[in-house]
Design a protein around this motif. Structure first.
Motif, mmCIF file in Angstrom:
data_model
loop_
_atom_site.group_PDB
_atom_site.id
_atom_site.type_symbol
_atom_site.label_atom_id
_atom_site.label_comp_id
_atom_site.label_asym_id
_atom_site.label_seq_id
_atom_site.Cartn_x
_atom_site.Cartn_y
_atom_site.Cartn_z
ATOM 1 N N GLY A 152 11.000 -1.098 -6.209
ATOM 2 C CA GLY A 152 9.998 -0.109 -6.531
ATOM 3 C C GLY A 152 9.715 -0.045 -8.010
ATOM 4 N N GLY A 153 10.551 -0.747 -8.818
ATOM 5 C CA GLY A 153 10.280 -0.861 -10.240
ATOM 6 C C GLY A 153 10.878 0.209 -11.106
ATOM 7 N N LYS A 154 11.574 1.202 -10.535
ATOM 8 C CA LYS A 154 12.162 2.267 -11.338
ATOM 9 C C LYS A 154 13.472 1.787 -11.940
ATOM 10 C CE LYS A 154 13.388 7.156 -11.247
ATOM 11 N NZ LYS A 154 13.496 8.375 -10.415
ATOM 12 N N ALA A 155 13.579 1.835 -13.272
ATOM 13 C CA ALA A 155 14.768 1.358 -13.970
ATOM 14 C C ALA A 155 15.671 2.533 -14.321
ATOM 15 C CB ALA A 155 14.375 0.593 -15.225
ATOM 16 N N GLY A 156 16.979 2.296 -14.287
ATOM 17 C CA GLY A 156 17.945 3.326 -14.649
ATOM 18 C C GLY A 156 19.245 2.683 -15.083
ATOM 19 N N GLU A 157 20.125 3.497 -15.655
ATOM 20 C CA GLU A 157 21.418 2.996 -16.121
ATOM 21 C C GLU A 157 22.485 3.197 -15.062
ATOM 22 O OE1 GLU A 157 22.796 4.329 -19.867
ATOM 23 O OE2 GLU A 157 21.430 3.024 -21.006
#
Length: 317
Positions: free
Chosen positions: A162-167
């Motif tokens: 979905g393209g959502k980036a996170g750590e």
């Protein structure tokens, strides 16, 4: 540096028996003049390298000569896991170490054993990359591999579906090369997680050590993770009439549990009942096979494929 090159030259001659000056220069990435000086240094040290004159000449070692300087260094031993997987070794920055380790192993073999190993290498080759595909970009692979090797906790910036980036902060346990793509197997919050390396935007090894589970088996852990991934979708059974030409493609798109039902060597149209991972995927996959396959059931999927086909025909009319 020169000592390492002299040993490499000696091992090349021990494995091959005789090589020309240009061949040695290419293998060692030096000039022919440097090869000549290195040979002179070996001879001065008592190594019986002899020059062979003529068009097929070069440098040779007597058949019975054996060097015992074939011990593997730590980096070379690390690279041995990738014997037969030169592309994987190159991606991890281990291609040079793997080449050196392989020559040391070859040099340590007896004449008969070396001949058998050489015959096998000439006749069998492992290519793990899928057809008509290229490796995904993996700019963070080296950083991830370092954390895996050093058993250090890893901070990832990861682009989920979905393209959502996170750590994410994870405890890395191993890297897996599957069908040409790299995956990280790790623990996060006490549970196993797998991360596609091409989706890792950045990776930083932390100073916190990772305690690997006692007796941990990466191959078994990956097999379990893969099995869970492949079986977590709700399956739908589809009845098809398929031409022989589309059977190999059909086998690649049905669910794993139904692939054994497709005989890719069939020479006549066949009627099949095979599982798909949902109606949406089934419609997309079967449309990609064109007129070589007909959906007979369920009716909802047949109607969906028919509607998509009419819309495509209308667009290209």
């Amino acid at each position: 540096m020169r000592a390492s090159r002299l040993l490499s030259l000696l091992l090349h001659l021990q494995v091959r028996g005789q090589l020309t000056g240009p061949e040695l220069a290419a293998r060692l990435s030096v000039s022919e003049r440097t090869v000549q000086r290195d040979v002179e240094a070996l001879v001065a040290a008592g190594i019986p390298v002899r020059s062979v004159r003529g068009p097929a000449g070069g440098y040779a070692l007597p058949g019975g000569y054996r060097t015992r300087l074939t011990g593997l260094g730590a980096a070379e031993a690390q690279a041995l896991a990738f014997l037969g997987l030169s592309g994987a070794a190159e991606a991890l920055g281990l291609s040079e170490q793997l080449d050196t380790a392989q020559h040391k192993l070859w040099a340590a073999l007896s004449g008969d054993a070396r001949e058998h190993a050489d015959r096998s290498a000439q006749r069998f080759h492992l290519d793990p990359v899928r057809w008509y595909g290229s490796a995904e970009p993996t700019p963070a692979l080296a950083a991830v591999a370092e954390a895996v090797w050093l058993d250090r906790r890893l901070r990832l910036r990861y682009a989920a579906r979905g393209g959502k980036a996170g750590e994410r902060t994870v405890d890395p346990l191993g890297l897996v090369l599957a069908a040409g793509d790299w995956y990280l197997v790790a623990r996060r919050d006490g549970a196993r997680r797998t991360y596609r390396i091409s989706r890792v935007l950045a990776a930083q090894a932390l100073d916190e050590p990772v305690a690997r589970p006692a007796g941990y088996d990466l191959a078994a852990d990956w097999a379990e993770a893969r099995s869970q991934l492949e079986s977590r979708h709700e399956l739908v059974t589809v009845t098809l009439l398929a031409d022989p030409a589309v059977l190999p493609g059909l086998r690649r798109v049905v669910a794993v549990s139904g692939q054994h039902l497709i005989d890719v060597a069939a020479v006549e149209p066949v009627r099949l009942e095979v599982p798909f991972e949902g109606l949406t995927w089934a419609a997309s996959a079967l449309l990609g096979l064109g007129a070589g396959v007909e959906v007979l059931a369920p009716a909802a999927l047949r109607d969906r494929v028919a509607a998509e086909s009419r819309a495509i025909a209308e667009r290209y009319r």
